[in-house]
Design a protein around this motif. Structure first.
Motif, PDB file in Angstrom:
ATOM      1  N   VAL A 112       0.832  -1.205   0.000  1.00  0.00           N
ATOM      2  CA  VAL A 112       0.000   0.000   0.000  1.00  0.00           C
ATOM      3  C   VAL A 112       0.868   1.258   0.000  1.00  0.00           C
ATOM      4  O   VAL A 112       0.535   2.261  -0.624  1.00  0.00           O
ATOM      5  CB  VAL A 112      -0.957  -0.012   1.212  1.00  0.00           C
ATOM      6  CG1 VAL A 112      -1.655   1.319   1.369  1.00  0.00           C
ATOM      7  CG2 VAL A 112      -1.983  -1.120   1.056  1.00  0.00           C
ATOM      8  N   GLY A 142      -8.855  -4.024   2.801  1.00  0.00           N
ATOM      9  CA  GLY A 142      -9.186  -2.886   3.649  1.00  0.00           C
ATOM     10  C   GLY A 142      -8.140  -1.777   3.682  1.00  0.00           C
ATOM     11  O   GLY A 142      -8.482  -0.599   3.700  1.00  0.00           O
ATOM     12  N   ASP A 143      -6.872  -2.165   3.666  1.00  0.00           N
ATOM     13  CA  ASP A 143      -5.803  -1.184   3.814  1.00  0.00           C
ATOM     14  C   ASP A 143      -5.863  -0.034   2.820  1.00  0.00           C
ATOM     15  O   ASP A 143      -5.387   1.056   3.085  1.00  0.00           O
ATOM     16  CB  ASP A 143      -4.438  -1.873   3.572  1.00  0.00           C
ATOM     17  CG  ASP A 143      -3.956  -2.579   4.811  1.00  0.00           C
ATOM     18  OD1 ASP A 143      -4.805  -2.976   5.613  1.00  0.00           O
ATOM     19  OD2 ASP A 143      -2.731  -2.732   4.963  1.00  0.00           O
ATOM     20  N   LEU A 144      -6.419  -0.336   1.655  1.00  0.00           N
ATOM     21  CA  LEU A 144      -6.371   0.629   0.567  1.00  0.00           C
ATOM     22  C   LEU A 144      -7.423   1.733   0.706  1.00  0.00           C
ATOM     23  O   LEU A 144      -7.305   2.799   0.101  1.00  0.00           O
ATOM     24  CB  LEU A 144      -6.618  -0.142  -0.734  1.00  0.00           C
ATOM     25  CG  LEU A 144      -5.885   0.272  -1.984  1.00  0.00           C
ATOM     26  CD1 LEU A 144      -4.397   0.294  -1.752  1.00  0.00           C
ATOM     27  CD2 LEU A 144      -6.229  -0.692  -3.113  1.00  0.00           C
ATOM     28  N   LYS A 171      -8.385   4.037   2.740  1.00  0.00           N
ATOM     29  CA  LYS A 171      -8.188   5.435   3.151  1.00  0.00           C
ATOM     30  C   LYS A 171      -7.041   6.136   2.437  1.00  0.00           C
ATOM     31  O   LYS A 171      -6.758   7.289   2.717  1.00  0.00           O
ATOM     32  CB  LYS A 171      -7.926   5.483   4.659  1.00  0.00           C
ATOM     33  CG  LYS A 171      -9.153   5.209   5.498  1.00  0.00           C
ATOM     34  CD  LYS A 171      -8.886   5.622   6.933  1.00  0.00           C
ATOM     35  CE  LYS A 171      -9.768   4.857   7.903  1.00  0.00           C
ATOM     36  NZ  LYS A 171      -9.202   4.874   9.259  1.00  0.00           N
ATOM     37  N   LYS A 221       2.557  13.920  12.162  1.00  0.00           N
ATOM     38  CA  LYS A 221       1.830  14.262  13.396  1.00  0.00           C
ATOM     39  C   LYS A 221       1.199  15.642  13.362  1.00  0.00           C
ATOM     40  O   LYS A 221       0.421  15.971  14.237  1.00  0.00           O
ATOM     41  CB  LYS A 221       2.743  14.168  14.624  1.00  0.00           C
ATOM     42  CG  LYS A 221       2.441  12.941  15.464  1.00  0.00           C
ATOM     43  CD  LYS A 221       3.137  12.991  16.797  1.00  0.00           C
ATOM     44  CE  LYS A 221       2.510  11.950  17.687  1.00  0.00           C
ATOM     45  NZ  LYS A 221       3.105  11.876  19.007  1.00  0.00           N
ATOM     46  N   PRO A 248      -2.979   9.162  11.374  1.00  0.00           N
ATOM     47  CA  PRO A 248      -3.791   8.059  10.841  1.00  0.00           C
ATOM     48  C   PRO A 248      -5.245   8.469  10.574  1.00  0.00           C
ATOM     49  O   PRO A 248      -5.909   7.892   9.727  1.00  0.00           O
ATOM     50  CB  PRO A 248      -3.715   7.005  11.948  1.00  0.00           C
ATOM     51  CG  PRO A 248      -2.434   7.281  12.656  1.00  0.00           C
ATOM     52  CD  PRO A 248      -2.277   8.768  12.621  1.00  0.00           C
ATOM     53  N   MET A 249      -5.742   9.453  11.305  1.00  0.00           N
ATOM     54  CA  MET A 249      -7.116   9.919  11.060  1.00  0.00           C
ATOM     55  C   MET A 249      -7.194  10.689   9.742  1.00  0.00           C
ATOM     56  O   MET A 249      -8.164  10.594   9.019  1.00  0.00           O
ATOM     57  CB  MET A 249      -7.582  10.856  12.185  1.00  0.00           C
ATOM     58  CG  MET A 249      -7.427  10.282  13.555  1.00  0.00           C
ATOM     59  SD  MET A 249      -8.800   9.205  13.882  1.00  0.00           S
ATOM     60  CE  MET A 249      -9.721  10.281  14.948  1.00  0.00           C
ATOM     61  N   SER A 253      -1.592  -0.248   8.010  1.00  0.00           N
ATOM     62  CA  SER A 253      -1.120  -0.580   9.351  1.00  0.00           C
ATOM     63  C   SER A 253       0.336  -1.016   9.291  1.00  0.00           C
ATOM     64  O   SER A 253       1.042  -1.006  10.277  1.00  0.00           O
ATOM     65  CB  SER A 253      -1.983  -1.689   9.944  1.00  0.00           C
ATOM     66  OG  SER A 253      -1.957  -2.819   9.100  1.00  0.00           O
ATOM     67  N   GLU A 254       0.805  -1.394   8.107  1.00  0.00           N
ATOM     68  CA  GLU A 254       2.196  -1.812   7.964  1.00  0.00           C
ATOM     69  C   GLU A 254       3.089  -0.681   7.486  1.00  0.00           C
ATOM     70  O   GLU A 254       4.276  -0.868   7.268  1.00  0.00           O
ATOM     71  CB  GLU A 254       2.285  -2.986   6.987  1.00  0.00           C
ATOM     72  CG  GLU A 254       1.459  -4.153   7.471  1.00  0.00           C
ATOM     73  CD  GLU A 254       1.713  -5.418   6.686  1.00  0.00           C
ATOM     74  OE1 GLU A 254       2.227  -5.330   5.567  1.00  0.00           O
ATOM     75  OE2 GLU A 254       1.402  -6.488   7.225  1.00  0.00           O
ATOM     76  N   TYR A 300       3.842   6.133  14.348  1.00  0.00           N
ATOM     77  CA  TYR A 300       2.848   6.934  15.075  1.00  0.00           C
ATOM     78  C   TYR A 300       2.200   6.106  16.176  1.00  0.00           C
ATOM     79  O   TYR A 300       2.049   6.535  17.307  1.00  0.00           O
ATOM     80  CB  TYR A 300       1.776   7.399  14.094  1.00  0.00           C
ATOM     81  CG  TYR A 300       0.760   8.344  14.691  1.00  0.00           C
ATOM     82  CD1 TYR A 300       0.888   9.718  14.526  1.00  0.00           C
ATOM     83  CD2 TYR A 300      -0.335   7.868  15.411  1.00  0.00           C
ATOM     84  CE1 TYR A 300      -0.028  10.592  15.059  1.00  0.00           C
ATOM     85  CE2 TYR A 300      -1.252   8.738  15.960  1.00  0.00           C
ATOM     86  CZ  TYR A 300      -1.105  10.105  15.776  1.00  0.00           C
ATOM     87  OH  TYR A 300      -2.023  10.962  16.314  1.00  0.00           O
ATOM     88  N   LYS A 301       1.847   4.901  15.816  1.00  0.00           N
ATOM     89  CA  LYS A 301       1.081   4.079  16.744  1.00  0.00           C
ATOM     90  C   LYS A 301       1.928   3.638  17.934  1.00  0.00           C
ATOM     91  O   LYS A 301       1.453   3.592  19.049  1.00  0.00           O
ATOM     92  CB  LYS A 301       0.557   2.858  15.998  1.00  0.00           C
ATOM     93  CG  LYS A 301      -0.277   1.961  16.865  1.00  0.00           C
ATOM     94  CD  LYS A 301      -1.147   1.022  16.064  1.00  0.00           C
ATOM     95  CE  LYS A 301      -1.878   0.116  17.029  1.00  0.00           C
ATOM     96  NZ  LYS A 301      -2.008  -1.236  16.538  1.00  0.00           N
ATOM     97  N   TYR A 302       3.171   3.306  17.675  1.00  0.00           N
ATOM     98  CA  TYR A 302       3.953   2.662  18.727  1.00  0.00           C
ATOM     99  C   TYR A 302       5.004   3.546  19.382  1.00  0.00           C
ATOM    100  O   TYR A 302       5.617   3.151  20.345  1.00  0.00           O
ATOM    101  CB  TYR A 302       4.620   1.400  18.183  1.00  0.00           C
ATOM    102  CG  TYR A 302       3.630   0.344  17.803  1.00  0.00           C
ATOM    103  CD1 TYR A 302       2.692  -0.102  18.728  1.00  0.00           C
ATOM    104  CD2 TYR A 302       3.620  -0.206  16.534  1.00  0.00           C
ATOM    105  CE1 TYR A 302       1.778  -1.074  18.391  1.00  0.00           C
ATOM    106  CE2 TYR A 302       2.706  -1.184  16.188  1.00  0.00           C
ATOM    107  CZ  TYR A 302       1.789  -1.614  17.121  1.00  0.00           C
ATOM    108  OH  TYR A 302       0.889  -2.587  16.794  1.00  0.00           O
ATOM    109  N   SER A 303       5.238   4.721  18.823  1.00  0.00           N
ATOM    110  CA  SER A 303       6.270   5.544  19.454  1.00  0.00           C
ATOM    111  C   SER A 303       5.681   6.739  20.169  1.00  0.00           C
ATOM    112  O   SER A 303       6.377   7.500  20.810  1.00  0.00           O
ATOM    113  CB  SER A 303       7.270   6.050  18.425  1.00  0.00           C
ATOM    114  OG  SER A 303       7.556   5.061  17.493  1.00  0.00           O
ATOM    115  N   GLY A 304       4.391   6.923  20.037  1.00  0.00           N
ATOM    116  CA  GLY A 304       3.732   7.995  20.772  1.00  0.00           C
ATOM    117  C   GLY A 304       4.012   9.363  20.183  1.00  0.00           C
ATOM    118  O   GLY A 304       4.701   9.529  19.226  1.00  0.00           O
TER     119      GLY A 304
END
Ligand code: SF4
Lengths: 362, 337
Positions: A66, A92-94, A96, A334, A339-340, A350-351, A358-362
C-alpha cells in the motif's frame, strides 16, 4: 491453527539470549533495512528497537504494497468506483489512501459500491452473484499475493466469469532492492528479507542483487525470535566482513521457493515497468496481465490510461521507504498527517512506516 | 400479534396498534408494577445519597451473534456503565427505533433477551418508547437504554483516581466481543468457538465495593478496547500505566484470528469485562473477590500505575522490549498481506 508453535517463537528467554549475543558481538554503528511492512509491524509491536543496542538502526523499506502504490493507481481506483456499473472490491488497507482528489473510503461514503474483501476469491463470488455489474478487484500485492490473484484470474477464465476483472498495481521485491542500491545517498549495511515473499521466490531470486552489491542479507520470518536472529546474523556478517545470503527461515522457505506458484504467476502475468511512490519508475518491477488475459484487465476494459500525477506536497514517503529519512523527520508527521487524516500512504497502511511509528512511538 | 407478522409504521404511531404491541408483547416480558402503571414516566423512591445516571445507544450488525444479541448488549451495556460509576444499578429505560418491515419474531427474540438480561442483572425496565421509521431510515433496530443507580456512601470511583503504586486488574479475557462481531460481519468462517462476552458486571462491582477495599478506578473497556480505555485513564489521572504483554489474557482462538487479520486485541471491544485500578497492597484481595464472580474467573493483574510517562500507556512486550500503546485512531482495517 497451531498456537503453541507460534508461542515458541515468542519465548522471552530465547529472545533475551539473542539480544545478549547481539550486544556482545556488535561493535560498530549499523543500518539494517527490514524490507517488508509485515516486519516493520512486528518490530514495532514487540518493541524490538527498544531492546537493540543504540548502534543498530532499523530502517523500514519499500515492502508494504500500500505504501508504494502510485497516486495514479489510486486515482484509477477512484475513477472505477465512480462508475455506476462497477462494484469495486479491495483489501481494507487501501480504503483510506488519498488519491489526487479522493479516496475509496470517500467514494464509498458518497454512495459508490466499494466492498472490502479478505480474499480475491470473495470478489469472484461477488461477480458471480452480480452478473449485471462489472466487478473489479484492486490487485495490490507482492510475490506473496500475486499467485493467488493469478489463480483467481484463471478461475474466472475457466468458469467464464467475464464480468470480473482486476486493475493491477502488483509489484516485485527484488527489482525494488536493486533500484534502492543504485540510489545516491542510500546507506544500508544489511537487508532483513521478507520470509513470505521468499516462500514463493525462493532464496535464488535475491542472489543477483547479493552478488552485485555483496550486501549481508538474511531471509527470515515474522516472530520476534526470527527477527532478532536475523539481526544477529547481520551483525556477525558485518563484524566478520564476510557478507552472505542466508535463509534463516528454513521452516517455510526452500531455496528454490515454490515453483508451482511461480508458474501460475508467469502464466497469467508478465513483468512491466512500474511506478513506485516516491521512488519513481523501476523497469520490470510490475506485474501486468498477459495479452491472453486482457479481458480480465480493468485498465483495458474501461480504457483507463492514467497520467503520472504529482504526489502530495511535503510527503516524504519515498525517502522514508529508501531509509533516507525517519517518519518523524517528515515535516507533516503528526501535524498535518495522522492516521485519522493521512497525507501519504505510509500513514494509512497498518504496515506503513509512518503509521507504525505513530502508533507505537507515541 | 402474530409471529409471522412484520412491524408496520402503525406500530409506532401511538394508536391502537401501538397499544396492542405494548400490552401483548412488551409488558408481559418486562413485567413489573412500575411499567404496568403505563404513565408517561416511572415514579419511584430513591435511596439517600448520590446517584449515577448513564445512557448509551446500540446499533450492532448483525443483531444476533454468537454469545448474545443487541437486546442483551443494550441492557448489559447500560447496567455496566452505571456500575462503573461505583453505583448499584436500579432502573433502566428502553427506547426502540424499529425499521418498518422488521420481523416480529426477531423483535420478540430481542425483547426476550432484554428481559432475561434485566433479570440476571437484577434491574427493572420501568419506562420506554417505541418508534417505527420507514424502511432504510435505520438498520433494522436501534436501541437506546438509560440507567440509574445509587452509589453507596463512602464510594468514590472516578477515572482521575489512579495513583502511582496502584495495580491494574482486568476481569477476564479481552477482545472476545470484538473478534466475534468482526468475524460475523465479514462472513469469516473460522473453525473456532469465539463468542461475545456480553455480561452484567454489577454484581462483581457490588462485591468489590462491599468488601471495603478502596477502588480507585472502574471502567469497562468496550469500544476502542483495553488500549483506548487505559489511555483515557492515564490522561484523566495524569499517571503512566505499564502493562505486561505476557499477562494479558487473550483466548487462543481470539489471538489466532487477530494474528491472521492483523488486529490488535488491545483495541477490540469487550462487553463483559472491567478494569479495576486499586492500591497495590489490596490488589490480591480485590482480585480474589473478582474471581469469585461468575464473570470474573479469569481475572488477572495486568499492570501497574507509575509516576513516569504521565498520560501514557507503555507495554512491556513478550521479549522484554517496550512500546507505547496509543489510543485507537479510526477503525482498524484488515491488512493486505
Ligand atoms: S508522515 Fe505522512 S506525509 Fe510524512 S511521509 Fe509519512 S505519510 Fe507522508
Amino acid at each position: 491453527m497451531n498456537l503453541t508453535y507460534n508461542q515458541v517463537f515468542k519465548d522471552p528467554e530465547i529472545s533475551k539470549a539473542l539480544v545478549a549475543r547481539i550486544r556482545e558481538k556488535n561493535t560498530r554503528p549499523l543500518r539494517l533495512m527490514e524490507v517488508c511492512g509485515t516486519h516493520t509491524m512486528a518490530i514495532f509491536r514487540y518493541g524490538i528497537r527498544s531492546v537493540l543496542p543504540e548502534t543498530i538502526t532499523l530502517l523500514s523499506g519499500p515492502g508494504c504494497p500500500v505504501c508504494v502504490i502510485a497516486q495514479k493507481d489510486i486515482d484509477a481506483y477512484v475513477m472505477l468506483a465512480r462508475r455506476p456499473d462497477v462494484i469495486l472490491t479491495t483489501f481494507g488497507d487501501l480504503m483510506k489512501v488519498p488519491g489526487s482528489v479522493s479516496s475509496l473510503a470517500g467514494e464509498k461514503a458518497k454512495g459508490a459500491d466499494v466492498r472490502m474483501v479478505y480474499s480475491i476469491f470473495d470478489a469472484l463470488a461477488i461477480a458471480k452473484e452480480n452478473p449485471d455489474k462489472a466487478v473489479v478487484f484492486c490487485a495490490v500485492g507482492f510475490e506473496t499475493t500475486i499467485p493467488t490473484i493469478a489463480g483467481a484470474v484463471l478461475t474466472a477464465q475457466t468458469q467464464g466469469i467475464d464480468n470480473f476483472s482486476i486493475y493491477s498495481a502488483n509489484k516485485l521485491t527484488p527489482p525494488a532492492l536493486a533500484a534502492l542500491m543504485k540510489t545516491a545517498g542510500v546507506e544500508i549495511d544489511g537487508f532483513i528479507l521478507p520470509g513470505h515473499v521468499a516462500v514463493i521466490t525462493g532464496l535464488d531470486a535475491f542472489y543477483p542483487i547479493f552478488e552485485k552489491y555483496r550486501i549481508p542479507s538474511v531471509v527470515t520470518g515474522f516472530e520476534p525470535m526470527d527477527i532478532l536472529n536475523a539481526v544477529l546474523k547481520l551483525v556477525e556478517q558485518n563484524e566478520s566482513k564476510i557478507p552472505r545470503l542466508v535463509n534463516a527461515y528454513p521452516r517455510a522457505v526452500a531455496d528454490a521457493g515454490n515453483p508451482k506458484a511461480r508458474a501460475i504467476m508467469d502464466q497469467v502475468f508478465e513483468t512491466a515497468d512500474a511506478l513506485w511512490r516516491g521512488i519513481g519508475h523501476i523497469p520490470d518491477s510490475g506485474m501486468v496481465l498477459r495479452e491472453s488475459f486482457y479481458k480480465f484487465d480493468a485498465a483495458k476494459k474501461f480504457e483507463l490510461s492514467m497520467p503520472d500525477t504529482r504526489e502530495p506536497a511535503g510527503c516524504d514517503c519515498g525517502r522514508i521507504l529508501m531509509g533516507l529519512k525517519r517518519p518523524d523527520q517528515c515535516r507533516l508527521y503528526k501535524k498535518n498527517c495522522t492516521p485519522m487524516h493521512p497525507v501519504g500512504p505510509c500513514m494509512v497502511s497498518s504496515e506503513g512506516a509512518c503509521a507504525a511509528f505513530y502508533k507505537y512511538s507515541g | 400479534m402474530n409471529k409471522k407478522d412484520t412491524i408496520l409504521l402503525d406500530h409506532g404511531a401511538g394508536g391502537k396498534v401501538s397499544h396492542a404491541m405494548f400490552s401483548e408483547l412488551i409488558l408481559p416480558l418486562f413485567d413489573n408494577e412500575l411499567l404496568a402503571k403505563q404513565n408517561d414516566g416511572a415514579v419511584f423512591e430513591v435511596p439517600p445519597g448520590r446517584m449515577a445516571f448513564s445512557t448509551d445507544s446500540y446499533t450492532v450488525d448483525p443483531l444476533f451473534f454468537p454469545g448474545g444479541d443487541i437486546g442483551e448488549l443494550a441492557v448489559n451495556g447500560t447496567v455496566n456503565d452505571v456500575a462503573m460509576c461505583g453505583a448499584i444499578p436500579l432502573y433502566i429505560s428502553v427506547g426502540l427505533i424499529i425499521e418498518e418491515g422488521m420481523q416480529v419474531v426477531d423483535l420478540k427474540r430481542i425483547l426476550q433477551s432484554m428481559a432475561r438480561a434485566a433479570q440476571k442483572a437484577d434491574v427493572r425496565i420501568v419506562t420506554g418508547d417505541t418508534k417505527v421509521v420507514p424502511r432504510g431510515k435505520v438498520d433494522k433496530i436501534f436501541i437506546n437504554t438509560s440507567g440509574i443507580g445509587s452509589i453507596p456512601t463512602g464510594v468514590h470511583v472516578s477515572g482521575d483516581g489512579a495513583q502511582p503504586g496502584d495495580k491494574v486488574i482486568v476481569s477476564g479475557t479481552i477482545a472476545d466481543h470484538g473478534v466475534t462481531i468482526l468475524s460475523e460481519r465479514e462472513g469469516l468462517k473460522f473453525d473456532s468457538d469465539v463468542k461475545s462476552d456480553s455480561a452484567p458486571l454489577n454484581h462483581m462491582v457490588k462485591g468489590m465495593l462491599e468488601s471495603g477495599y478502596p477502588v480507585h478506578v472502574l471502567r469497562d473497556p468496550t469500544r476502542g478496547g483495553l488500549g483506548t480505555t487505559l489511555n483515557e485513564i492515564a490522561g484523566q489521572s495524569t499517571v503512566g500505566i505499564r502493562l505486561f504483554e505476557d499477562r494479558l489474557p487473550v483466548r487462543g482462538p481470539v489471538r489466532g484470528i487477530c494474528e491472521l487479520l492483523g488486529f490488535d486485541p488491545l483495541y477490540l471491544a469487550n462487553e463483559g469485562k472491567l478494569i479495576a485500578i486499586v492500591p497495590g497492597a489490596d490488589a490480591d484481595n480485590v482480585l480474589d473477590i473478582i474471581r469469585r464472580d461468575a464473570f470474573g474467573k479469569d481475572a488477572v493483574i495486568i499492570g501497574e500505575v507509575t509516576e513516569q510517562d504521565p498520560g501514557r500507556v507503555v507495554l512491556e512486550t513478550f521479549i522484554g522490549g517496550t512500546r507505547i500503546v496509543e489510543m485507537l485512531t479510526g477503525e482498524q482495517l484488515p491488512r493486505i498481506c
